[in-house]
Design a protein around this motif. Structure first.
Motif, mmCIF file in Angstrom:
data_model
loop_
_atom_site.group_PDB
_atom_site.id
_atom_site.type_symbol
_atom_site.label_atom_id
_atom_site.label_comp_id
_atom_site.label_asym_id
_atom_site.label_seq_id
_atom_site.Cartn_x
_atom_site.Cartn_y
_atom_site.Cartn_z
ATOM 1 N N SER A 112 -7.915 60.431 -26.721
ATOM 2 C CA SER A 112 -9.173 59.918 -27.289
ATOM 3 C C SER A 112 -9.405 58.448 -26.970
ATOM 4 N N CYS A 113 -8.447 57.820 -26.294
ATOM 5 C CA CYS A 113 -8.552 56.372 -26.071
ATOM 6 C C CYS A 113 -9.272 56.084 -24.751
ATOM 7 N N PRO A 114 -10.421 55.414 -24.804
ATOM 8 C CA PRO A 114 -11.172 55.165 -23.561
ATOM 9 C C PRO A 114 -10.383 54.363 -22.523
ATOM 10 N N THR A 115 -9.628 53.359 -22.954
ATOM 11 C CA THR A 115 -8.937 52.537 -21.935
ATOM 12 C C THR A 115 -7.777 53.306 -21.321
ATOM 13 N N SER A 136 -2.758 52.299 -24.085
ATOM 14 C CA SER A 136 -3.025 53.396 -25.029
ATOM 15 C C SER A 136 -2.774 52.878 -26.443
ATOM 16 N N ARG A 145 0.026 50.053 -27.460
ATOM 17 C CA ARG A 145 -0.387 48.795 -28.113
ATOM 18 C C ARG A 145 0.314 48.637 -29.459
ATOM 19 N N ASP A 162 -11.147 48.006 -29.879
ATOM 20 C CA ASP A 162 -11.241 48.081 -31.343
ATOM 21 C C ASP A 162 -12.276 49.144 -31.737
ATOM 22 N N CYS A 163 -12.318 50.233 -30.935
ATOM 23 C CA CYS A 163 -13.304 51.297 -31.208
ATOM 24 C C CYS A 163 -12.820 52.240 -32.307
ATOM 25 N N ARG A 164 -11.525 52.254 -32.565
ATOM 26 C CA ARG A 164 -10.875 53.015 -33.633
ATOM 27 C C ARG A 164 -10.964 54.539 -33.440
ATOM 28 N N ALA A 165 -11.222 54.970 -32.191
ATOM 29 C CA ALA A 165 -11.186 56.412 -31.920
ATOM 30 C C ALA A 165 -9.788 56.960 -32.202
#
Ligand code: SF4
Ligand code: SF4
Length: 442
Positions: free
Chosen positions: A38-41, A51, A55, A82-85
């Protein structure tokens, strides 16, 4: 990107903190990796240190004094949106948002950067966001810059290409500033229509007030149509969300205290917020000011009264009559609505009540568009990658407009659609509701 970490000889015992903020939540991570997809980066780079799990390892190691804050560590942490997905899918309930904010505050303290960077941050965080009058003057100056032809000259002459990277990104994302009438403050009270349901207070915000004053007016009208007396407290301004996300912890605290002071005086049953980052941040004031004896209890009470606009309106059916809005739209979930406040169904339920409106689902609707506060200024390359991904999904829907609920997302997706020469509009949810109540299309 390399991700070597240096061992540090000193190991600090005691509670885990960074910049005085607790990061004990790192110990909740069970390393299951369910957050990675689910992590965009992580999706873009495929590297463990980009990820959530990677982090969290870095944040824990930093707090324990086992690694130094090297360029590489700072890069991996700074790339976090800091999108918190990751919070949404984490089965262990790791409070990731608080962890990354603490890490960013630590980085700002220990690595403040060049004088130019510090000046840029002070101008934005220290001067403009904290002083609504100065922000209003800056908006007036920028409007003049845009309307007198200077912006056209700067862009067409290529001067913009020699500006520093952050300033270049800032200039390219500058939205068209509205007229003075649209930037004018709202009336202190907008009275309810029909049977009275509640007395609410409206956050008009900082950037929101000068760029999207029309959304604030639409919000007051829609709330009044739904039986609310809408109070607009004097003395309010920036809630501090941008400061907190940008690692400017001290000013974030000061702005939170000022916001509480301003809204307490309004004696409203709920504080309504139409900008997602602000809503999520204000709901966390209890944690933010938990160590301040003068504000801890007040902050907890205040945070409990904060309600996102869609969350509030979806508590009851919309009051009619509603006129048809003959459009096909798709909905982009702002991170701090869907992940920060866990509101997924509410905006969709409101859209579904508008007659004539057709809604088509958006692939990866809850993935960050790359705006993320000031991320598109500080990390323009990753922000552009995520924006292109978002825009390709948006265009694939064939909708007339994409609807969302956050000024940053609106500006970012607008810029992405403009780059594709698409005529698709980007609307705030409240604009559509306002239209259904008879406001003319803008
Ligand atoms: S899902 Fe939660 S527990 Fe699992 S690795 Fe990610 S942050 Fe850790
Ligand atoms: S907040 Fe977003 S970018 Fe950062 S680690 Fe979590 S999912 Fe990835």
């Amino acid at each position: 990107m390399a991700h070597t970490v240096q061992e540090s000889p000193a190991k600090i015992p005691g509670p885990l903190t960074l910049h005085g903020l607790s990061v004990e939540g790192v110990n909740q991570c069970v390393h299951c990796g369910l957050c990675l997809a689910s992590c965009p980066t992580f999706s873009e780079l495929g590297t463990e240190m980009d990820s959530p799990r990677g982090r969290i390892f870095l944040i824990k190691s930093l707090a324990e004094g086992r690694i130094a804050l090297t360029d590489s560590v700072a890069d991996h942490l700074s790339l976090c949106l800091d999108c918190r997905a990751c919070e949404t899918v984490c089965p262990a309930g790791v409070p990731y948002g608080g962890l990354i904010e603490a890490a960013k505050a630590e980085m700002e303290h220990r690595r403040p950067g060049s004088p130019a960077r510090r000046l840029f941050r002070w101008l934005n965080f220290g001067l403009l966001l904290g002083h609504p009058r100065l922000l209003g003057l800056a908006a007036a100056g920028l409007r003049l810059y845009q309307t007198c032809g200077l912006q056209f000259l700067v862009r067409s002459s290529g001067i913009v290409r020699v500006l520093p990277r952050t300033l270049r990104a800032w200039e390219s994302l500058l939205p068209p500033l509205p007229s003075r009438a649209e930037r004018a403050p709202l009336p202190r009270l907008v009275t309810a229509e029909g049977p009275r349901r509640a007395r609410v207070a409206l956050l008009t915000g900082c950037v929101q007030a000068v760029v999207f004053g029309a959304h604030n007016r639409a919000t007051a009208r829609v709330l009044a149509k739904n039986g609310c007396d809408v109070v607009v407290p004097e003395g309010q301004g920036c809630c501090g969300a941008l400061n907190a996300h940008g690692g400017d912890h001290a000013r974030a605290l000061a702005l939170a205290r000022r916001t509480i002071d301003a809204f307490e005086a309004a004696r409203a049953e709920a504080v309504i917020v139409n900008t997602s980052g602000c809503g999520a941040h204000m709901k966390a004031y209890g944690r933010l000011l938990g160590a301040d004896p003068a504000y801890a209890e007040r902050a907890r009470r205040f945070a409990a009264s904060v309600v996102d606009l869609a969350e509030f309106l979806a508590r009851a059916p919309l009051r009619g009559p509603l006129s048809p809005v003959p459009l096909t739209v798709t909905y982009h979930d702002p991170c701090h609505v869907v992940h920060g406040q866990k509101l997924r169904g509410e905006p969709r339920r409101l859209l579904a009540q508008i007659p004539g409106l057709r809604i088509v689902e958006l692939t990866e609707s809850d993935w960050c568009c790359g705006s993320a506060g000031i991320y598109n200024l500080t990390q323009p390359e990753m922000a552009t990658r995520l924006l292109q991904r978002k825009v390709s999904h948006v265009l694939a829907t064939g909708a007339d407009a994409v609807v969302t609920a956050n000024p940053g997302c609106i500006l970012q997706i607008q810029a992405g659609l403009a780059a594709q020469r698409s005529a698709m509009r980007v609307l705030h949810l409240v604009e559509l509701l306002d239209r259904a109540y008879g406001a003319p299309p803008r």
